[in-house]
Design an enzyme around this catalytic site. Structure first.
Site, PDB file in Angstrom:
ATOM      1  N   ASP A 195       0.847  -1.381   0.126  1.00 45.05           N
ATOM      2  CA  ASP A 195       0.112   0.025  -0.117  1.00 45.05           C
ATOM      3  C   ASP A 195       0.759   1.452  -0.124  1.00 45.05           C
ATOM      4  OD1 ASP A 195      -2.740   0.836  -0.057  1.00 45.05           O
ATOM      5  OD2 ASP A 195      -3.157  -0.821   1.354  1.00 45.05           O
TER       6      ASP A 195
ATOM      7  N   ASP B  11      -3.527   4.566  -2.123  1.00 53.05           N
ATOM      8  CA  ASP B  11      -4.579   4.586  -1.543  1.00 53.05           C
ATOM      9  C   ASP B  11      -4.945   6.191  -1.855  1.00 53.05           C
ATOM     10  OD1 ASP B  11      -6.152   4.223   1.250  1.00 53.05           O
ATOM     11  OD2 ASP B  11      -5.120   5.968   1.631  1.00 53.05           O
TER      12      ASP B  11
ATOM     13  N   GLU C 133      -6.965   2.953  -5.730  1.00 50.74           N
ATOM     14  CA  GLU C 133      -8.268   3.316  -5.273  1.00 50.74           C
ATOM     15  C   GLU C 133      -8.873   4.329  -5.825  1.00 50.74           C
ATOM     16  OE1 GLU C 133     -10.513   4.007  -0.862  1.00 50.74           O
ATOM     17  OE2 GLU C 133      -8.407   4.517  -1.058  1.00 50.74           O
TER      18      GLU C 133
ATOM     19  N   HIS D   5     -10.754  -4.194   2.919  1.00 50.76           N
ATOM     20  CA  HIS D   5     -10.701  -3.885   4.154  1.00 50.76           C
ATOM     21  C   HIS D   5     -11.760  -2.701   4.438  1.00 50.76           C
ATOM     22  CE1 HIS D   5      -8.029  -1.137   2.251  1.00 50.76           C
ATOM     23  NE2 HIS D   5      -8.357  -0.237   3.469  1.00 50.76           N
ATOM     24  N   ASP D   6     -12.227  -2.040   3.620  1.00 50.38           N
ATOM     25  CA  ASP D   6     -13.317  -0.788   3.624  1.00 50.38           C
ATOM     26  C   ASP D   6     -14.625  -1.305   3.129  1.00 50.38           C
ATOM     27  OD1 ASP D   6     -11.585   1.086   5.004  1.00 50.38           O
ATOM     28  OD2 ASP D   6     -10.970   1.769   3.163  1.00 50.38           O
TER      29      ASP D   6
END
Length: 533
Positions: free
Chosen positions: A104, A206, A268, A329-330
């Site tokens: 990440d 991210d 993302e 994870h979100d």
């Protein structure tokens, strides 16, 4: 036909990528938190399953207020996870197993205890004074404008030392970097090179759509669809999200990646499907794989799914490679949304659509949301913006490897509770040849062994009577996929001589089909190969 022979395409086009939230994967030292050594101990499982690359949530030094996305030092491993020596051992072990590693990258913000911010907030005249987004107070002494944090309240925080406000898209302890500053860009490029030089195979960026904010600090307009949504969504983020200049930031990051052949840049992104093409780039390359969550966000019904898939493919630029994501994870666990039976159907859809599949740890066993008692909540969003059912802890709960009290995850007290002992777990499903885990493994193998599933073009078929259908075509080979989205049987017809390759029930041997039709059982998906015409 076996994929890979004389194949010059990038590795990620044939890869299955598996997201690991390290803190919840495997604990090795009894502190209740997963770590690098724990991940090393599970590489055999990943290889057995058929994973080609692991994407790790942040492992950098952090106060860990938000799953490590608040970074204190980009070039250090958080002591809770290990150290650089352990990281190098992990990278070597993964590569020896034929598995790549994607980290990440968090370029939008740091933690407020990062040395860059400590210096920036110390004085308006410091060497890094302009490394973050600072602004004067409004005439009334309040925040400069109406921009909101995603975690509630104003996105501006007063700093007494500078007598100015700084901007934070997320937590107040996560100040946003100033991407208009060339020194900031250079510093982040050096961070990337630090890890690329160690041998990592790429980055997932991210919050890549929010790297630049409006230079004039113009107020965001009211959101006409805000009713019933969390307070941070009462404005439409026109001047804070997805600004045109953001694409130049992504192009800069891609330029660094391109210094290292064969490395992946995924990211993302946000916005509707018709925006996805911008993140690939045309004249200048941007992301190799802008992450696409359309399958998660669409009603689970054949007709909406058909429309979503069509809209996505139509939005892709020429030669852009598709990507499909079913967890993260979100994101709420998809198995909780569609149920275990249809989770098997989704698994087949994911592995047969053209593009790179991403799954999140536990998706392969059909893991559902874990119930988290109020006194065990760790998610800062739920603490700051409670009552909207958006807590992310149920997805971030530790992996259940077996049916023991702590699920084989730790000998200590897990940092978040696990699901009940009778819930889905890896060990139980490894011993069941018709389990969800067995299905994911069989589908990954089928995808890997059939060039048509890897490279073949996607051709939609008319979806009707609750059956979502399409074909994949390559080099004279045709594969049909039919997915029954209903719980009741459905008859499905096609043209040509067929051979059943795989059913989601995993209870039928590969066999010829007597005619060009099949009775799909409720919640059944099938892959059918056609004889050459």
């Amino acid at each position: 036909m076996t994929a890979g022979s004389n194949d010059k395409s990038p590795w990620w086009q044939s890869a299955v990528i598996y997201e690991v939230a390290l803190i919840s994967f495997q604990d090795s030292d009894g502190d209740g938190k997963g770590d690098l050594a724990g991940l090393i101990s599970r590489i055999g499982y990943l290889k057995w399953l058929g994973i080609d690359a692991v994407w790790l949530t942040p492992i950098y030094k952090s106060p860990f207020r938000d799953l490590g996305y608040d970074i204190s030092d980009y070039c250090a491993i958080d002591p809770a996870f290990g150290n650089l020596g352990t990281f190098d051992a992990l990278l070597t072990a993964l590569h020896e197993a034929g598995i790549r590693l994607v980290l990440d990258l968090v370029p939008n913000h740091t933690a407020d205890d990062h040395e860059w911010f400590v210096e920036s907030r110390s004085s308006r005249n410091s060497a890094k004074a302009d490394w973050y987004i600072w602004a004067e107070a409004a005439e009334n002494g309040g925040p400069p404008n109406n921009w909101l944090s995603r975690f509630g309240g104003s996105a501006w925080e007063w700093c007494e030392a500078r007598r100015q406000y700084y901007y934070h898209s997320f937590l107040v302890e996560q100040p946003d970097l100033n991407w208009r500053n060339a020194e900031v860009r250079a510093a982040l490029a050096d961070v990337m090179r630090f890890w690329l030089d160690r041998g990592v195979d790429g980055f997932r960026v991210d919050a890549s759509a929010v790297l630049i904010k409006d230079a004039h600090l113009r107020d965001n307009p009211p959101n006409p669809e805000a009713a019933g949504k969390p307070p941070p969504q009462r404005h439409t983020p026109v001047f804070t999200d997805d600004r045109p200049e953001t694409m130049h930031c992504i192009e800069f990051i891609r330029g660094v990646i391109d210094e290292y052949p064969g490395r992946l840049l995924c990211g993302e992104v946000q916005g509707k499907t018709d925006r996805i093409g911008h993140f690939y780039g045309t004249e200048r390359p941007r992301l190799h794989l802008p992450l696409n969550f359309a399958l998660l966000d669409t009603p689970w019904d054949a007709l909406p799914l058909q429309a979503t898939i069509d809209a996505y493919f139509n939005a892709l630029p020429e030669d852009a490679w598709p990507v499909w994501v079913i967890g993260g994870h979100d994101k709420p666990r998809v198995a909780s949304k569609i149920g275990e039976a249809q989770m098997r159907v989704l698994a087949m859809l994911l592995m047969t659509l053209k593009g790179t599949p991403f799954l999140y740890m536990g998706d392969e066993i059909g893991r559902k949301r874990v119930s988290i008692a109020p006194d065990r909540v760790r998610d800062p969003f739920e603490k700051l913006v409670p009552g909207f059912g958006l807590c992310r802890d149920p997805e971030r709960a530790p992996m259940r490897w077996d049916a023991s009290a702590n699920g084989g995850f730790t000998n200590g007290r897990p940092w978040l509770p696990l699901d009940p002992e009778d819930s889905a777990n890896v060990s139980g499903q490894q011993g069941d040849e018709r389990s969800m885990l067995a299905l994911f493994r069989a589908l990954m193998a089928a995808r890997r062994e059939n060039a048509c599933l890897l490279r073949g073009r996607y051709e939609p078929l008319r979806s009707q009577s609750d059956v979502l259908a399409f074909r994949r075509v390559a080099d004279g080979q045709e594969i049909l996929v039919a997915l029954n989205i209903a719980a009741e049987p459905r008859k499905w017809h096609w043209q040509g001589s067929g051979h059943l390759l795989l059913s989601t029930y995993l209870d039928q041997a590969s066999r010829s089909l007597p005619d060009a039709s099949i009775q799909l059982r409720g919640n059944e998906g099938v892959i059918i190969t056609l004889a050459p015409r």
